[in-house]
Design a protein around this motif. Structure first.
Motif, PDB file in Angstrom:
ATOM      1  N   LEU A 181       0.820  -1.202   0.000  1.00  0.00           N
ATOM      2  CA  LEU A 181       0.000   0.000   0.000  1.00  0.00           C
ATOM      3  C   LEU A 181       0.860   1.261   0.000  1.00  0.00           C
ATOM      4  O   LEU A 181       0.550   2.240  -0.695  1.00  0.00           O
ATOM      5  CB  LEU A 181      -0.934   0.007   1.221  1.00  0.00           C
ATOM      6  CG  LEU A 181      -2.117  -0.951   1.184  1.00  0.00           C
ATOM      7  CD1 LEU A 181      -3.002  -0.737   2.397  1.00  0.00           C
ATOM      8  CD2 LEU A 181      -2.929  -0.791  -0.093  1.00  0.00           C
ATOM      9  N   LEU A 182       1.942   1.261   0.779  1.00  0.00           N
ATOM     10  CA  LEU A 182       2.842   2.416   0.806  1.00  0.00           C
ATOM     11  C   LEU A 182       3.470   2.643  -0.574  1.00  0.00           C
ATOM     12  O   LEU A 182       3.609   3.780  -1.029  1.00  0.00           O
ATOM     13  CB  LEU A 182       3.934   2.213   1.854  1.00  0.00           C
ATOM     14  CG  LEU A 182       3.486   2.295   3.316  1.00  0.00           C
ATOM     15  CD1 LEU A 182       4.639   1.951   4.241  1.00  0.00           C
ATOM     16  CD2 LEU A 182       2.943   3.684   3.643  1.00  0.00           C
ATOM     17  N   MET A 184       6.764   5.917  -0.772  1.00  0.00           N
ATOM     18  CA  MET A 184       8.175   5.542  -0.718  1.00  0.00           C
ATOM     19  C   MET A 184       8.897   5.752  -2.055  1.00  0.00           C
ATOM     20  O   MET A 184       9.868   5.071  -2.358  1.00  0.00           O
ATOM     21  CB  MET A 184       8.307   4.081  -0.275  1.00  0.00           C
ATOM     22  CG  MET A 184       7.800   3.835   1.130  1.00  0.00           C
ATOM     23  SD  MET A 184       8.320   2.244   1.809  1.00  0.00           S
ATOM     24  CE  MET A 184       7.443   1.104   0.753  1.00  0.00           C
ATOM     25  N   ASP A 185       8.427   6.701  -2.836  1.00  0.00           N
ATOM     26  CA  ASP A 185       9.031   6.939  -4.148  1.00  0.00           C
ATOM     27  C   ASP A 185      10.496   7.373  -4.071  1.00  0.00           C
ATOM     28  O   ASP A 185      11.248   7.200  -5.025  1.00  0.00           O
ATOM     29  CB  ASP A 185       8.240   8.018  -4.909  1.00  0.00           C
ATOM     30  CG  ASP A 185       6.956   7.467  -5.507  1.00  0.00           C
ATOM     31  OD1 ASP A 185       6.775   6.229  -5.481  1.00  0.00           O
ATOM     32  OD2 ASP A 185       6.135   8.267  -5.984  1.00  0.00           O
ATOM     33  N   MET A 186      10.906   7.938  -2.951  1.00  0.00           N
ATOM     34  CA  MET A 186      12.255   8.471  -2.835  1.00  0.00           C
ATOM     35  C   MET A 186      13.265   7.460  -2.283  1.00  0.00           C
ATOM     36  O   MET A 186      14.422   7.807  -2.043  1.00  0.00           O
ATOM     37  CB  MET A 186      12.247   9.730  -1.949  1.00  0.00           C
ATOM     38  CG  MET A 186      11.362  10.846  -2.470  1.00  0.00           C
ATOM     39  SD  MET A 186      11.823  11.390  -4.144  1.00  0.00           S
ATOM     40  CE  MET A 186      13.413  12.149  -3.795  1.00  0.00           C
ATOM     41  N   VAL A 187      12.845   6.230  -2.047  1.00  0.00           N
ATOM     42  CA  VAL A 187      13.761   5.224  -1.503  1.00  0.00           C
ATOM     43  C   VAL A 187      13.835   4.029  -2.454  1.00  0.00           C
ATOM     44  O   VAL A 187      12.994   3.862  -3.339  1.00  0.00           O
ATOM     45  CB  VAL A 187      13.317   4.748  -0.104  1.00  0.00           C
ATOM     46  CG1 VAL A 187      13.230   5.913   0.856  1.00  0.00           C
ATOM     47  CG2 VAL A 187      11.960   4.020  -0.170  1.00  0.00           C
ATOM     48  N   PHE A 198      12.300  -3.816   0.634  1.00  0.00           N
ATOM     49  CA  PHE A 198      11.406  -4.972   0.652  1.00  0.00           C
ATOM     50  C   PHE A 198      12.189  -6.256   0.944  1.00  0.00           C
ATOM     51  O   PHE A 198      11.770  -7.078   1.773  1.00  0.00           O
ATOM     52  CB  PHE A 198      10.683  -5.099  -0.686  1.00  0.00           C
ATOM     53  CG  PHE A 198       9.661  -6.208  -0.736  1.00  0.00           C
ATOM     54  CD1 PHE A 198       8.427  -6.056  -0.144  1.00  0.00           C
ATOM     55  CD2 PHE A 198       9.952  -7.408  -1.387  1.00  0.00           C
ATOM     56  CE1 PHE A 198       7.484  -7.076  -0.191  1.00  0.00           C
ATOM     57  CE2 PHE A 198       9.017  -8.422  -1.433  1.00  0.00           C
ATOM     58  CZ  PHE A 198       7.782  -8.255  -0.841  1.00  0.00           C
ATOM     59  N   SER A 199      13.310  -6.437   0.275  1.00  0.00           N
ATOM     60  CA  SER A 199      14.128  -7.641   0.493  1.00  0.00           C
ATOM     61  C   SER A 199      14.577  -7.746   1.940  1.00  0.00           C
ATOM     62  O   SER A 199      14.519  -8.824   2.554  1.00  0.00           O
ATOM     63  CB  SER A 199      15.349  -7.627  -0.432  1.00  0.00           C
ATOM     64  OG  SER A 199      14.951  -7.685  -1.787  1.00  0.00           O
ATOM     65  N   ASP A 200      15.037  -6.626   2.512  1.00  0.00           N
ATOM     66  CA  ASP A 200      15.477  -6.631   3.907  1.00  0.00           C
ATOM     67  C   ASP A 200      14.319  -6.968   4.847  1.00  0.00           C
ATOM     68  O   ASP A 200      14.478  -7.724   5.808  1.00  0.00           O
ATOM     69  CB  ASP A 200      16.056  -5.266   4.285  1.00  0.00           C
ATOM     70  CG  ASP A 200      17.434  -5.035   3.682  1.00  0.00           C
ATOM     71  OD1 ASP A 200      18.032  -6.016   3.202  1.00  0.00           O
ATOM     72  OD2 ASP A 200      17.908  -3.881   3.686  1.00  0.00           O
TER      73      ASP A 200
END
Length: 212
Positions: free
Chosen positions: A177-178, A184-187, A193-195
């Motif tokens: 959802l984020l 979270m466009d700037m990250v 997600f993997s972490d």
């Protein structure tokens, strides 16, 4: 010179042999539901109405009522199809995998489905797991079965596995959802997600050890 066809009034029925009549004759519940699934990903859940879908199918709203009882009937059927799709997807990607490998594969597939089918994904989350529809509730719980099976490879079972699967789902759903709302466009969302998934997997192992 070919004359133009006369405009059809709202109450008029299609003439036999006309294009509209031919399209109506091809309608079925399956055709309508499949069209609704495609419609969802383009227009979104709130845009799905009988008349809007009928327009996509090149017919009139009343024609759809020969195959679906109501808008709610259509939406419920769509939800059930989406749940089955997700169940089959998780079962396929989890087959032959265990522990971190399985968790990572399932999480990636779930995220990919949400991004490729945003409207369908929205339909999936529109009803509570313990709502007034026993069949929908049972189907929702069944969708968790592949995840619970993977969690068994960490030594979790029973209520521990069920609640761990809900925690896993909550984390994935929140992340998706984020992403979809652009928060979270700037990250580097792939790295985050993997972490996150690896931490969730590590938590599953620790959870079993703590109970032991």
């Amino acid at each position: 010179m070919t004359s133009r066809p006369e405009p059809e009034s709202a109450a008029a029925r299609p003439r036999p042999g006309s294009r509209s009549s031919a399209r109506s004759n091809k309608l079925s519940r399956e055709v309508i539901v499949n069209a609704a699934l495609t419609f969802l990903d383009r227009e979104g859940w709130d845009g799905l109405t009988i008349n809007a879908l009928a327009t996509q199918l090149g017919t009139k709203g009343p024609s759809l009522y020969n195959h679906v009882h109501s808008l709610e009937d259509l939406r419920r059927t769509v939800r059930m199809h989406v749940i089955d799709d997700i169940l089959q997807m998780l079962s396929t990607v989890g087959q032959g995998r265990t522990r971190d490998d399985a968790v990572t594969a399932m999480a990636s597939a779930y995220r990919s489905y949400a991004h490729h089918h945003p409207g369908r994904y929205s339909a999936f989350t529109r009803m509570p797991l313990g709502g007034d529809d026993p069949e929908f509730t049972a189907a929702s719980h069944a969708a968790a079965a592949p995840v619970i099976e993977v969690l068994a490879s960490y030594g979790l079972d029973g209520d521990d596995a069920f609640y761990a699967s809900l925690e896993f789902w909550a984390a994935l759903h929140g992340f998706v959802l984020l992403e979809m709302t652009g928060v979270m466009d700037m990250v580097d969302t792939d790295a985050v997600f993997s972490d996150m998934v690896l931490r969730l997997a590590a938590g599953m192992a620790r959870r079993n050890g703590a109970h032991g």
